[in-house]
Design a protein around this motif. Structure first.
Motif, PDB file in Angstrom:
ATOM      1  N   LEU A  11       0.790   4.362  -2.591  1.00 33.77           N
ATOM      2  CA  LEU A  11       0.772   5.761  -2.137  1.00 33.77           C
ATOM      3  C   LEU A  11       1.864   6.557  -2.834  1.00 33.77           C
TER       4      LEU A  11
ATOM      5  N   ASP B 263      -5.524   7.107   2.095  1.00 34.59           N
ATOM      6  CA  ASP B 263      -4.481   6.087   1.956  1.00 34.59           C
ATOM      7  C   ASP B 263      -3.402   6.261   3.025  1.00 34.59           C
TER       8      ASP B 263
ATOM      9  N   LYS C 247       0.825  -1.205   0.000  1.00 35.54           N
ATOM     10  CA  LYS C 247       0.000   0.000   0.000  1.00 35.54           C
ATOM     11  C   LYS C 247       0.863   1.261   0.000  1.00 35.54           C
TER      12      LYS C 247
ATOM     13  N   SER D 127       0.958   7.303  -6.346  1.00 37.28           N
ATOM     14  CA  SER D 127      -0.093   8.332  -6.362  1.00 37.28           C
ATOM     15  C   SER D 127       0.493   9.721  -6.137  1.00 37.28           C
TER      16      SER D 127
ATOM     17  N   GLU E 290      -4.736   5.057   6.361  1.00 36.01           N
ATOM     18  CA  GLU E 290      -4.794   3.601   6.405  1.00 36.01           C
ATOM     19  C   GLU E 290      -3.406   3.018   6.646  1.00 36.01           C
TER      20      GLU E 290
END
Length: 131
Positions: free
Chosen positions: A30, A114, A26, A33, A117
């Motif tokens: 990120l 994100d 994840k 992104s 999280e």
């Protein structure tokens, strides 16, 4: 970790490579992104903020990987704390970018979600290590 395995989180199959960690996966998403939103529009022209947020996002995934490969629970926990700090840095810079009009609120909310999280996952992972 070379030569050892972690059960992360408890009850799941042993993890022997950082690439298997969902939190690392994840954090890589990120990072991608962040690079995408910072390399276009007005954000791309603010070299200082763009560079800082990109480096902070890379730091999240890099510290997870480095800590894992240190082959020590204590070191892993320390590097997870550093990764958490970097995730906080990304969040802070996202708020600034939104205020400056570099990113819209929808994009900011998605990336912030994100980050939050990942932060929660880092906290949980540190707890499983006894930190």
């Amino acid at each position: 970790m070379p030569g050892s395995e972690y059960r992360v989180p408890s009850g799941r199959k042993p993890v022997s490579r950082f690439e298997e960690l969902l939190v690392w996966q994840k954090s890589k998403v990120l990072c991608v992104s962040v690079y995408r939103v910072t390399n276009s529009g007005p954000f791309a022209k603010d070299f200082g903020l763009r560079s800082q947020i990109q480096r902070a996002s890379v730091s999240v995934m890099s510290n997870i990987a480095e800590g894992f490969d240190r082959n020590s629970r204590a070191e892993f926990a320390r590097f997870l704390a550093i990764a958490r700090g970097s995730a906080g840095e990304v969040r802070s810079q996202l708020y600034l970018a939104q205020e400056l009009g570099y990113i819209d609120s929808t994009t900011a909310r998605a990336v912030l979600r994100d980050c939050n999280e990942i932060t929660s996952m880092l906290i949980g992972l540190r707890k499983t290590l006894g930190a």
